[in-house]
Motif scaffolding. Structure first.
Motif, PDB file in Angstrom:
ATOM      1  N   ASP A 228       0.791  -1.236   0.000  1.00 36.86           N
ATOM      2  CA  ASP A 228       0.000   0.000   0.000  1.00 36.86           C
ATOM      3  C   ASP A 228       0.817   1.276   0.000  1.00 36.86           C
ATOM      4  O   ASP A 228       0.300   2.340  -0.361  1.00 36.86           O
ATOM      5  N   VAL A 229       2.065   1.207   0.414  1.00 33.39           N
ATOM      6  CA  VAL A 229       2.886   2.422   0.498  1.00 33.39           C
ATOM      7  C   VAL A 229       4.098   2.340  -0.434  1.00 33.39           C
ATOM      8  O   VAL A 229       4.268   3.194  -1.311  1.00 33.39           O
ATOM      9  N   VAL A 230       4.936   1.324  -0.268  1.00 32.73           N
ATOM     10  CA  VAL A 230       6.165   1.232  -1.057  1.00 32.73           C
ATOM     11  C   VAL A 230       5.854   0.994  -2.536  1.00 32.73           C
ATOM     12  O   VAL A 230       6.355   1.700  -3.415  1.00 32.73           O
ATOM     13  N   ASP A 231       5.022  -0.028  -2.817  1.00 29.97           N
ATOM     14  CA  ASP A 231       4.697  -0.321  -4.220  1.00 29.97           C
ATOM     15  C   ASP A 231       3.926   0.829  -4.865  1.00 29.97           C
ATOM     16  O   ASP A 231       4.103   1.117  -6.058  1.00 29.97           O
ATOM     17  N   ASP A 232       3.072   1.486  -4.079  1.00 30.13           N
ATOM     18  CA  ASP A 232       2.344   2.647  -4.587  1.00 30.13           C
ATOM     19  C   ASP A 232       3.317   3.773  -4.937  1.00 30.13           C
ATOM     20  O   ASP A 232       3.159   4.454  -5.961  1.00 30.13           O
ATOM     21  N   PHE A 233       4.306   3.990  -4.094  1.00 29.90           N
ATOM     22  CA  PHE A 233       5.324   5.014  -4.324  1.00 29.90           C
ATOM     23  C   PHE A 233       6.048   4.748  -5.638  1.00 29.90           C
ATOM     24  O   PHE A 233       6.237   5.664  -6.458  1.00 29.90           O
ATOM     25  N   ILE A 234       6.434   3.510  -5.864  1.00 31.55           N
ATOM     26  CA  ILE A 234       7.135   3.138  -7.093  1.00 31.55           C
ATOM     27  C   ILE A 234       6.233   3.346  -8.309  1.00 31.55           C
ATOM     28  O   ILE A 234       6.646   3.908  -9.325  1.00 31.55           O
TER      29      ILE A 234
ATOM     30  N   ALA B 194      13.807   8.936 -16.404  1.00 34.22           N
ATOM     31  CA  ALA B 194      12.826   9.981 -16.105  1.00 34.22           C
ATOM     32  C   ALA B 194      12.227   9.833 -14.715  1.00 34.22           C
ATOM     33  O   ALA B 194      11.832  10.825 -14.094  1.00 34.22           O
ATOM     34  N   ALA B 195      12.129   8.607 -14.210  1.00 37.13           N
ATOM     35  CA  ALA B 195      11.479   8.388 -12.917  1.00 37.13           C
ATOM     36  C   ALA B 195      12.193   9.089 -11.772  1.00 37.13           C
ATOM     37  O   ALA B 195      11.605   9.314 -10.717  1.00 37.13           O
ATOM     38  N   ALA B 196      13.456   9.441 -11.973  1.00 38.38           N
ATOM     39  CA  ALA B 196      14.230  10.079 -10.903  1.00 38.38           C
ATOM     40  C   ALA B 196      13.955  11.564 -10.776  1.00 38.38           C
ATOM     41  O   ALA B 196      14.437  12.200  -9.838  1.00 38.38           O
ATOM     42  N   PHE B 197      13.167  12.133 -11.700  1.00 38.62           N
ATOM     43  CA  PHE B 197      12.928  13.575 -11.697  1.00 38.62           C
ATOM     44  C   PHE B 197      11.536  13.905 -11.173  1.00 38.62           C
ATOM     45  O   PHE B 197      10.606  13.119 -11.304  1.00 38.62           O
ATOM     46  N   THR B 198      11.426  15.111 -10.611  1.00 39.19           N
ATOM     47  CA  THR B 198      10.135  15.577 -10.139  1.00 39.19           C
ATOM     48  C   THR B 198       9.966  17.053 -10.503  1.00 39.19           C
ATOM     49  O   THR B 198      10.961  17.780 -10.649  1.00 39.19           O
TER      50      THR B 198
ATOM     51  N   ALA C 292      16.139   4.022  -9.095  1.00 38.62           N
ATOM     52  CA  ALA C 292      16.877   3.401 -10.198  1.00 38.62           C
ATOM     53  C   ALA C 292      17.052   1.914  -9.953  1.00 38.62           C
ATOM     54  O   ALA C 292      16.960   1.092 -10.880  1.00 38.62           O
ATOM     55  N   ASP C 293      17.274   1.549  -8.699  1.00 36.12           N
ATOM     56  CA  ASP C 293      17.440   0.140  -8.347  1.00 36.12           C
ATOM     57  C   ASP C 293      16.129  -0.627  -8.472  1.00 36.12           C
ATOM     58  O   ASP C 293      16.110  -1.798  -8.864  1.00 36.12           O
ATOM     59  N   LYS C 294      15.014   0.044  -8.164  1.00 31.39           N
ATOM     60  CA  LYS C 294      13.710  -0.629  -8.166  1.00 31.39           C
ATOM     61  C   LYS C 294      13.068  -0.691  -9.552  1.00 31.39           C
ATOM     62  O   LYS C 294      12.450  -1.698  -9.898  1.00 31.39           O
ATOM     63  N   VAL C 295      13.162   0.367 -10.308  1.00 34.84           N
ATOM     64  CA  VAL C 295      12.448   0.419 -11.597  1.00 34.84           C
ATOM     65  C   VAL C 295      13.381   0.475 -12.794  1.00 34.84           C
ATOM     66  O   VAL C 295      12.912   0.440 -13.935  1.00 34.84           O
ATOM     67  N   GLY C 296      14.684   0.541 -12.557  1.00 31.16           N
ATOM     68  CA  GLY C 296      15.608   0.635 -13.662  1.00 31.16           C
ATOM     69  C   GLY C 296      15.702   2.060 -14.183  1.00 31.16           C
ATOM     70  O   GLY C 296      14.922   2.929 -13.794  1.00 31.16           O
ATOM     71  N   ALA C 297      16.647   2.287 -15.039  1.00 32.49           N
ATOM     72  CA  ALA C 297      16.842   3.630 -15.602  1.00 32.49           C
ATOM     73  C   ALA C 297      17.272   3.508 -17.055  1.00 32.49           C
ATOM     74  O   ALA C 297      18.264   2.845 -17.363  1.00 32.49           O
ATOM     75  N   GLU C 298      16.497   4.149 -17.931  1.00 32.00           N
ATOM     76  CA  GLU C 298      16.811   4.166 -19.355  1.00 32.00           C
ATOM     77  C   GLU C 298      17.085   5.600 -19.791  1.00 32.00           C
ATOM     78  O   GLU C 298      16.345   6.512 -19.431  1.00 32.00           O
ATOM     79  N   PRO C 299      18.150   5.824 -20.563  1.00 36.20           N
ATOM     80  CA  PRO C 299      18.433   7.176 -21.042  1.00 36.20           C
ATOM     81  C   PRO C 299      17.275   7.730 -21.869  1.00 36.20           C
ATOM     82  O   PRO C 299      16.575   6.983 -22.571  1.00 36.20           O
ATOM     83  N   GLY C 300      17.065   9.029 -21.759  1.00 39.37           N
ATOM     84  CA  GLY C 300      16.004   9.683 -22.514  1.00 39.37           C
ATOM     85  C   GLY C 300      16.355  11.133 -22.758  1.00 39.37           C
ATOM     86  O   GLY C 300      17.419  11.618 -22.354  1.00 39.37           O
ATOM     87  N   ALA C 301      15.443  11.850 -23.414  1.00 36.35           N
ATOM     88  CA  ALA C 301      15.717  13.233 -23.810  1.00 36.35           C
ATOM     89  C   ALA C 301      15.228  14.231 -22.778  1.00 36.35           C
ATOM     90  O   ALA C 301      14.199  14.033 -22.136  1.00 36.35           O
ATOM     91  N   ILE C 302      15.981  15.320 -22.643  1.00 36.05           N
ATOM     92  CA  ILE C 302      15.557  16.494 -21.898  1.00 36.05           C
ATOM     93  C   ILE C 302      15.159  17.549 -22.916  1.00 36.05           C
ATOM     94  O   ILE C 302      15.959  17.910 -23.787  1.00 36.05           O
TER      95      ILE C 302
ATOM     96  N   GLU D 214       3.641   5.330  -8.667  1.00 38.40           N
ATOM     97  CA  GLU D 214       3.381   6.738  -8.918  1.00 38.40           C
ATOM     98  C   GLU D 214       4.564   7.416  -9.606  1.00 38.40           C
ATOM     99  O   GLU D 214       4.392   8.168 -10.567  1.00 38.40           O
ATOM    100  N   TYR D 215       5.767   7.148  -9.137  1.00 37.16           N
ATOM    101  CA  TYR D 215       6.938   7.727  -9.775  1.00 37.16           C
ATOM    102  C   TYR D 215       7.097   7.204 -11.203  1.00 37.16           C
ATOM    103  O   TYR D 215       7.448   7.948 -12.122  1.00 37.16           O
ATOM    104  N   THR D 216       6.824   5.927 -11.401  1.00 43.80           N
ATOM    105  CA  THR D 216       6.918   5.338 -12.733  1.00 43.80           C
ATOM    106  C   THR D 216       5.942   5.998 -13.697  1.00 43.80           C
ATOM    107  O   THR D 216       6.197   6.119 -14.892  1.00 43.80           O
ATOM    108  N   ALA D 217       4.794   6.441 -13.147  1.00 46.57           N
ATOM    109  CA  ALA D 217       3.781   7.111 -13.959  1.00 46.57           C
ATOM    110  C   ALA D 217       4.051   8.606 -14.127  1.00 46.57           C
ATOM    111  O   ALA D 217       3.239   9.323 -14.710  1.00 46.57           O
ATOM    112  N   GLY D 218       5.172   9.088 -13.599  1.00 45.77           N
ATOM    113  CA  GLY D 218       5.523  10.495 -13.749  1.00 45.77           C
ATOM    114  C   GLY D 218       4.920  11.406 -12.712  1.00 45.77           C
ATOM    115  O   GLY D 218       4.911  12.618 -12.878  1.00 45.77           O
ATOM    116  N   ARG D 219       4.414  10.826 -11.618  1.00 47.16           N
ATOM    117  CA  ARG D 219       3.820  11.641 -10.559  1.00 47.16           C
ATOM    118  C   ARG D 219       4.752  11.680  -9.347  1.00 47.16           C
ATOM    119  O   ARG D 219       5.670  10.880  -9.215  1.00 47.16           O
TER     120      ARG D 219
END
Length: 368
Positions: A80-86, A235-239, A211-221, A88-93
């Motif tokens: 309910d908390v940790v997986d939700d956090f992942i 992208a998941a590392a940014f807010t 990055a450890d939980k969802v991985g990290a793929e290069p992308g454009a800024i 949400e970040y994966t979805a760009g929130r």
């Protein structure tokens, strides 16, 4: 009353439990084990829910002469908390895990179990107050000390949950007074530092953890016009509102710093621009709840708070077509989808919603 005192191992929950005992309630202490692999010791003031915290809570319960238990909520916390956090970040929130923990663990899972076991209320060390109106309806209000007020993170509570909630510290003028009381009671944890950051990321490295939980793929800024300025490593590392860590390599035309304006997980893109483009004229969300009686008007004046330590902002709220829409009197700064907006009327917490969409106060034409 029969009261279950949630004891985190910190000074606030210890004093809250003690005050519940002093008030003549039948009190039982419980510590929530939220991790299957808790650290043995805390790292400075980071993290919580460690073995050391459990031992501190047990020591206080012994001094108070109340029963003490440890309940394993780690599986529920992860889902309910940790997986939700992942997710949400994966979805760009940008989620607030403390809100989800209060909503789904401390005042859902814990409270449900407490009521099933015959308890009348759950007491916590949060700084907030509960009052009752002339008709007997309970209302959630800010704490006496706005500097320590935690009503924002309790905005997810429903009327049913408020009926079984108890906040013994709500009228306390300051945290210093709570620490002094803990010292007078002989609690060894009276000088224990407050925990901060995200409890399940105790080293504070959210980017590395994600990055450890969802991985990290290069992308454009990109800038607001769609021009590519550089690349990122995930992208998941940014807010939204973030300034540091962009590593674009060259300054903007006006020489001013750039900020993250949008995260696009589907295309793995990060959009950046000037600070003024962070100004938000409207926020809205479909996932909302009321802390007590719901408003009777479709449109009403209020104040909105978008972060735990942000100042409330005068606004107008509308409930329309299954969505809460809030228009602040002055633009909000750096609002990200996924954040929680808490609505106040005076000191009362009226309710909250998760921000699904925002409307910029600055059109793209004003500067990419």
């Amino acid at each position: 009353m029969k009261v279950l005192a949630a004891m985190s191992g910190g000074v606030d929950s210890a004093v809250a439990a003690a005050r519940a005992v002093d008030a003549g309630h039948e009190v039982v202490g419980v510590h929530l084990a939220l991790s299957r692999q808790p650290g043995t010791l805390r790292t400075g003031a980071r993290g919580c829910c460690t073995i050391e915290d459990s031992m501190d809570a047990q020591r206080v319960a012994g001094q108070l002469g109340i029963p003490y238990y440890v309940w394993d909520f780690s599986e529920r916390f992860k889902a309910d908390v940790v997986d939700d956090f992942i997710a949400e970040y994966t979805a760009g929130r940008t989620p607030n895990p403390c809100m989800r923990c209060n909503e789904r663990i401390k005042f859902a899972a814990l409270l449900d179990k407490a009521i099933a076991l015959g308890f009348d209320a759950v007491a916590t060390g949060h700084y907030a107050t509960i009052s009752t109106d002339a008709a007997g309806n309970r209302e959630l209000h800010r704490a006496a000390s706005w500097a320590k007020d935690q009503s924002y993170v309790l905005g997810v509570l429903t009327a049913e949950q408020l009926a079984h909630a108890m906040f013994p510290l709500g009228a306390t003028p300051s945290k210093a007074e709570v620490r002094a009381e803990a010292a007078e009671r002989g609690f060894l944890l009276h000088a224990k530092p407050d925990s901060h950051d995200i409890c399940f990321i105790p080293d504070g490295d959210t980017r590395g953890w994600l990055a450890d939980k969802v991985g990290a793929e290069p992308g454009a800024i990109l800038d607001r016009s769609g021009a590519v300025l550089g690349t990122h490593e995930g992208a998941a590392a940014f807010t939204v509102g973030q300034r540091k860590g962009l590593n674009i390599g060259f300054p903007a035309d006006d020489g001013k710093p750039r900020f993250v304006l949008e995260v696009r997980p589907k295309t793995n893109e990060v959009v950046v621009g000037p600070r003024e483009a962070l100004a938000i004229a409207e926020i809205a969300g479909e996932r909302y709840s009321w802390a007590g009686l719901a408003p009777t008007e479709v449109e009403f004046a209020c104040e909105v708070q978008i972060r735990a330590h942000a100042d409330p902002v005068p606004a107008t709220a509308r409930v329309l077509d299954g969505e809460v829409v809030v228009t602040p009197d002055e633009p909000l700064d750096g609002v990200a989808p996924g954040q929680t907006a808490v609505i106040y009327v005076g000191t009362r917490v009226l309710g909250q919603f998760t921000i699904d969409r925002t409307v910029s106060a600055v059109p793209v034409a004003a500067g990419a």
